[in-house]
Design a protein around this motif. Structure first.
Motif, PDB file in Angstrom:
ATOM      1  N   ARG A  28       0.833  -1.205   0.000  1.00  0.00           N
ATOM      2  CA  ARG A  28       0.000   0.000   0.000  1.00  0.00           C
ATOM      3  C   ARG A  28       0.871   1.260   0.000  1.00  0.00           C
ATOM      4  O   ARG A  28       0.557   2.233  -0.690  1.00  0.00           O
ATOM      5  N   LEU A  29       1.959   1.234   0.767  1.00  0.00           N
ATOM      6  CA  LEU A  29       2.848   2.392   0.807  1.00  0.00           C
ATOM      7  C   LEU A  29       3.513   2.613  -0.552  1.00  0.00           C
ATOM      8  O   LEU A  29       3.691   3.749  -0.991  1.00  0.00           O
ATOM      9  N   ASP A  30       3.866   1.524  -1.219  1.00  0.00           N
ATOM     10  CA  ASP A  30       4.457   1.634  -2.559  1.00  0.00           C
ATOM     11  C   ASP A  30       3.503   2.364  -3.502  1.00  0.00           C
ATOM     12  O   ASP A  30       3.916   3.236  -4.283  1.00  0.00           O
ATOM     13  N   LYS A  31       2.222   2.013  -3.401  1.00  0.00           N
ATOM     14  CA  LYS A  31       1.212   2.628  -4.278  1.00  0.00           C
ATOM     15  C   LYS A  31       1.020   4.107  -3.935  1.00  0.00           C
ATOM     16  O   LYS A  31       0.936   4.960  -4.836  1.00  0.00           O
ATOM     17  N   LEU A  32       0.974   4.427  -2.653  1.00  0.00           N
ATOM     18  CA  LEU A  32       0.792   5.816  -2.234  1.00  0.00           C
ATOM     19  C   LEU A  32       1.959   6.683  -2.694  1.00  0.00           C
ATOM     20  O   LEU A  32       1.770   7.813  -3.158  1.00  0.00           O
ATOM     21  N   SER A  33       3.156   6.145  -2.553  1.00  0.00           N
ATOM     22  CA  SER A  33       4.346   6.883  -2.966  1.00  0.00           C
ATOM     23  C   SER A  33       4.325   7.167  -4.466  1.00  0.00           C
ATOM     24  O   SER A  33       4.713   8.253  -4.929  1.00  0.00           O
ATOM     25  N   LYS A  87       3.934  10.866  -6.000  1.00  0.00           N
ATOM     26  CA  LYS A  87       5.251  11.189  -6.567  1.00  0.00           C
ATOM     27  C   LYS A  87       6.213  11.664  -5.456  1.00  0.00           C
ATOM     28  O   LYS A  87       6.889  12.693  -5.577  1.00  0.00           O
ATOM     29  N   SER A  88       6.236  10.876  -4.378  1.00  0.00           N
ATOM     30  CA  SER A  88       7.017  11.244  -3.188  1.00  0.00           C
ATOM     31  C   SER A  88       8.519  11.103  -3.437  1.00  0.00           C
ATOM     32  O   SER A  88       8.966  10.155  -4.097  1.00  0.00           O
ATOM     33  N   LYS A  89       9.264  12.040  -2.875  1.00  0.00           N
ATOM     34  CA  LYS A  89      10.722  11.967  -2.962  1.00  0.00           C
ATOM     35  C   LYS A  89      11.279  10.856  -2.079  1.00  0.00           C
ATOM     36  O   LYS A  89      12.304  10.258  -2.382  1.00  0.00           O
ATOM     37  N   THR A  95      -1.849   0.053  10.817  1.00  0.00           N
ATOM     38  CA  THR A  95      -0.995   1.014  10.119  1.00  0.00           C
ATOM     39  C   THR A  95      -1.829   2.130   9.514  1.00  0.00           C
ATOM     40  O   THR A  95      -2.855   1.879   8.892  1.00  0.00           O
ATOM     41  N   PHE A  96      -1.390   3.374   9.722  1.00  0.00           N
ATOM     42  CA  PHE A  96      -1.945   4.483   8.952  1.00  0.00           C
ATOM     43  C   PHE A  96      -0.805   5.124   8.162  1.00  0.00           C
ATOM     44  O   PHE A  96       0.377   4.846   8.402  1.00  0.00           O
ATOM     45  N   PHE A  97      -1.170   5.984   7.208  1.00  0.00           N
ATOM     46  CA  PHE A  97      -0.165   6.553   6.306  1.00  0.00           C
ATOM     47  C   PHE A  97      -0.268   8.068   6.254  1.00  0.00           C
ATOM     48  O   PHE A  97      -1.335   8.651   6.457  1.00  0.00           O
ATOM     49  N   THR A  98       0.865   8.695   5.986  1.00  0.00           N
ATOM     50  CA  THR A  98       0.903  10.082   5.539  1.00  0.00           C
ATOM     51  C   THR A  98       1.533  10.063   4.156  1.00  0.00           C
ATOM     52  O   THR A  98       2.442   9.265   3.895  1.00  0.00           O
ATOM     53  N   SER A  99       1.048  10.933   3.265  1.00  0.00           N
ATOM     54  CA  SER A  99       1.550  10.876   1.892  1.00  0.00           C
ATOM     55  C   SER A  99       1.475  12.242   1.240  1.00  0.00           C
ATOM     56  O   SER A  99       0.441  12.923   1.293  1.00  0.00           O
ATOM     57  N   GLY A 100       2.587  12.648   0.640  1.00  0.00           N
ATOM     58  CA  GLY A 100       2.657  13.915  -0.068  1.00  0.00           C
ATOM     59  C   GLY A 100       3.876  13.932  -0.972  1.00  0.00           C
ATOM     60  O   GLY A 100       4.610  12.936  -1.068  1.00  0.00           O
ATOM     61  N   PRO A 101       4.151  15.037  -1.642  1.00  0.00           N
ATOM     62  CA  PRO A 101       5.282  15.110  -2.572  1.00  0.00           C
ATOM     63  C   PRO A 101       6.637  14.878  -1.911  1.00  0.00           C
ATOM     64  O   PRO A 101       7.531  14.303  -2.528  1.00  0.00           O
ATOM     65  N   GLU A 102       6.783  15.320  -0.676  1.00  0.00           N
ATOM     66  CA  GLU A 102       8.068  15.164   0.007  1.00  0.00           C
ATOM     67  C   GLU A 102       8.289  13.744   0.492  1.00  0.00           C
ATOM     68  O   GLU A 102       9.393  13.209   0.403  1.00  0.00           O
ATOM     69  N   GLU A 103       7.207  13.124   1.023  1.00  0.00           N
ATOM     70  CA  GLU A 103       7.403  11.834   1.685  1.00  0.00           C
ATOM     71  C   GLU A 103       6.088  11.074   1.800  1.00  0.00           C
ATOM     72  O   GLU A 103       5.042  11.655   2.060  1.00  0.00           O
ATOM     73  N   SER A 104       6.164   9.781   1.600  1.00  0.00           N
ATOM     74  CA  SER A 104       5.071   8.876   1.965  1.00  0.00           C
ATOM     75  C   SER A 104       5.614   7.962   3.049  1.00  0.00           C
ATOM     76  O   SER A 104       6.719   7.419   2.917  1.00  0.00           O
ATOM     77  N   ARG A 105       4.815   7.794   4.123  1.00  0.00           N
ATOM     78  CA  ARG A 105       5.342   7.075   5.274  1.00  0.00           C
ATOM     79  C   ARG A 105       4.262   6.252   5.966  1.00  0.00           C
ATOM     80  O   ARG A 105       3.092   6.659   6.025  1.00  0.00           O
ATOM     81  N   GLY A 111      -5.111  10.472  -5.368  1.00  0.00           N
ATOM     82  CA  GLY A 111      -4.485  11.431  -4.474  1.00  0.00           C
ATOM     83  C   GLY A 111      -5.407  12.430  -3.807  1.00  0.00           C
ATOM     84  O   GLY A 111      -6.634  12.379  -3.924  1.00  0.00           O
ATOM     85  N   TRP A 112      -4.783  13.357  -3.088  1.00  0.00           N
ATOM     86  CA  TRP A 112      -5.494  14.307  -2.245  1.00  0.00           C
ATOM     87  C   TRP A 112      -6.457  15.204  -3.026  1.00  0.00           C
ATOM     88  O   TRP A 112      -7.622  15.379  -2.634  1.00  0.00           O
ATOM     89  N   GLN A 113      -5.991  15.790  -4.117  1.00  0.00           N
ATOM     90  CA  GLN A 113      -6.784  16.812  -4.797  1.00  0.00           C
ATOM     91  C   GLN A 113      -8.103  16.265  -5.327  1.00  0.00           C
ATOM     92  O   GLN A 113      -9.176  16.830  -5.071  1.00  0.00           O
ATOM     93  N   GLU A 114      -8.060  15.149  -6.046  1.00  0.00           N
ATOM     94  CA  GLU A 114      -9.290  14.591  -6.600  1.00  0.00           C
ATOM     95  C   GLU A 114     -10.204  14.041  -5.508  1.00  0.00           C
ATOM     96  O   GLU A 114     -11.428  14.075  -5.651  1.00  0.00           O
ATOM     97  N   CYS A 115      -9.620  13.560  -4.437  1.00  0.00           N
ATOM     98  CA  CYS A 115     -10.445  13.087  -3.315  1.00  0.00           C
ATOM     99  C   CYS A 115     -11.211  14.262  -2.698  1.00  0.00           C
ATOM    100  O   CYS A 115     -12.380  14.135  -2.324  1.00  0.00           O
TER     101      CYS A 115
END
Length: 367
Positions: free
Chosen positions: A51-56, A60-62, A275-285, A326-330
């Motif tokens: 799931r983290l792989d997909k979120l990243s 487009k996380s760095k 597990t919960f996730f945070t995800s954005g351009p800088e980092e998915s975790r 991602g966030w915007q369309e959601c």
């Protein structure tokens, strides 16, 4: 950090071999003589999550950061450890620091590997370890109760200690104590007898898929929900293969999951983790939390200030995050929810916390 496990057992049952396999390393000395491990070896292992792989990928996380499990290879325990035999109290002090105990049980016959006992008997071996833990707990509880009575410390801690002592002395099922009290309070006691336990039956290669008479006897006594059958030696061999060779090798031996994946799955179930996730351009975790964790406590896993200043949690389910990319369309589709302090975080939630930055009154966001 996910959780911390201590690998324990009698000498020469394969603890260090398993540790090296789980951590994909060779830092633990694995030799054919008792007490080849003196100081504990520690290894941190990432918990891979598709799931983290997909979120990243979507964000487009760095950076991509998995949660992890810490394994500790602890010196072999012998009868009399609570009184200082073998490495005794030094061994026991290392176990008190872990979240869960992995009991490594010898379920293989071998004239080449020394056995501290005359024959292979997994039930007897486990009883030796459990007995030494209980004896050590009795000594610890009696000392602490004496100090607590003088200092008038936590009544709840006193109650847990007294009930555990009474349960050990009268050979009662200590699981009733685990059900009665909050896990945080139980963990604060550091009592060995109350720590969650997984059982790993170490077998020969030919017994990996179906086990043997030793594993059948053990499972009939202790059940299979927290029991895993593996070959530590084969796990080491799997780790030495290239990724494209591992699946073929496992299929040949009829192994469905690696020992690491089995331990992660059973460990999360045993400790009731999610597990919960945070995800954005800088980092998915990925972040590990207890089941039924409320949103402010989940925020506190990231940083204590997030919990103190918690306002709301922007929340999207994993399925919606993937479906709407991602966030915007959601947000556009109304799939993002604003959850408050009473919200119970669900496994797979993607969260962005709004919080006051103490002591200022404006709010910041993190994702």
């Amino acid at each position: 950090m996910g959780f911390k496990c201590g690998i324990v057992g009698l000498p020469n049952v394969g603890k260090s071999t398993l540790f090296n396999a789980l951590t994909n390393s060779s830092i633990a000395q694995a030799e054919n003589f008792p007490f080849c491990t003196i100081e504990p070896n520690v290894g941190n292992v990432p918990v891979h999550d598709d799931r983290l792989d997909k979120l990243s990928e979507i964000s487009k996380s760095k950076k991509k950061i998995y949660t992890s499990i810490s394994f500790i290879d602890i010196a072999g325990l012998v009868k009399g450890a609570s009184k200082g035999e073998g490495l005794g109290n030094k061994f026991l002090s290392h176990i008190r620091e872990v979240d869960a105990i992995i009991h490594m049980i010898r379920c293989f016959e071998s004239d080449d590997i020394q056995n501290v006992n005359k024959n292979v008997d997994p039930i007897r071996d486990l009883e030796i370890i459990e007995t030494e833990m209980k004896l050590a707990d009795i000594e610890s509880i009696e000392k602490r109760l004496e100090k607590r009575n003088k200092n008038k410390n936590s009544e709840l801690q006193n109650e847990i200690l007294k009930n555990t002592l009474e349960g050990i002395n009268n050979n009662k099922n200590l699981l009733e104590i685990l059900k009665k009290y909050d896990q945080k309070e139980i963990k604060m006691t550091g009592l060995l007898s109350l720590k969650p336990k997984l059982y790993v039956c170490n077998v020969e290669e030919e017994n990996i898929s179906k086990g043997n008479n030793h594993t059948k006897s053990f499972i009939s006594t202790y059940g299979e929900s927290n029991t895993i059958i593996i070959s530590a030696e084969i796990e080491n061999q799997i780790n030495e293969l290239r990724d494209d060779e591992k699946n073929s090798f496992m299929e040949l031996l009829k192994i469905k999951n690696t020992g690491l994946n089995s331990l992660i799955k059973k460990g999360y179930n045993l400790l009731e983790l999610e597990t919960f996730f945070t995800s954005g351009p800088e980092e998915s975790r990925a972040w590990t939390i207890q089941k039924n964790c409320i949103a402010p406590d989940a925020a506190g896993v990231i940083h204590s200030d997030f919990k103190k200043g918690f306002i709301r949690a922007e929340t999207i389910s994993f399925e919606d995050f993937v479906k709407f990319s991602g966030w915007q369309e959601c947000r556009n589709k109304g799939k993002m929810r604003l959850e408050g302090k009473d919200y119970i975080v669900k496994d797979g939630d993607i969260l962005n916390f709004r919080f006051n930055t103490w002591p200022n009154s404006f709010h910041a966001e993190v994702n």
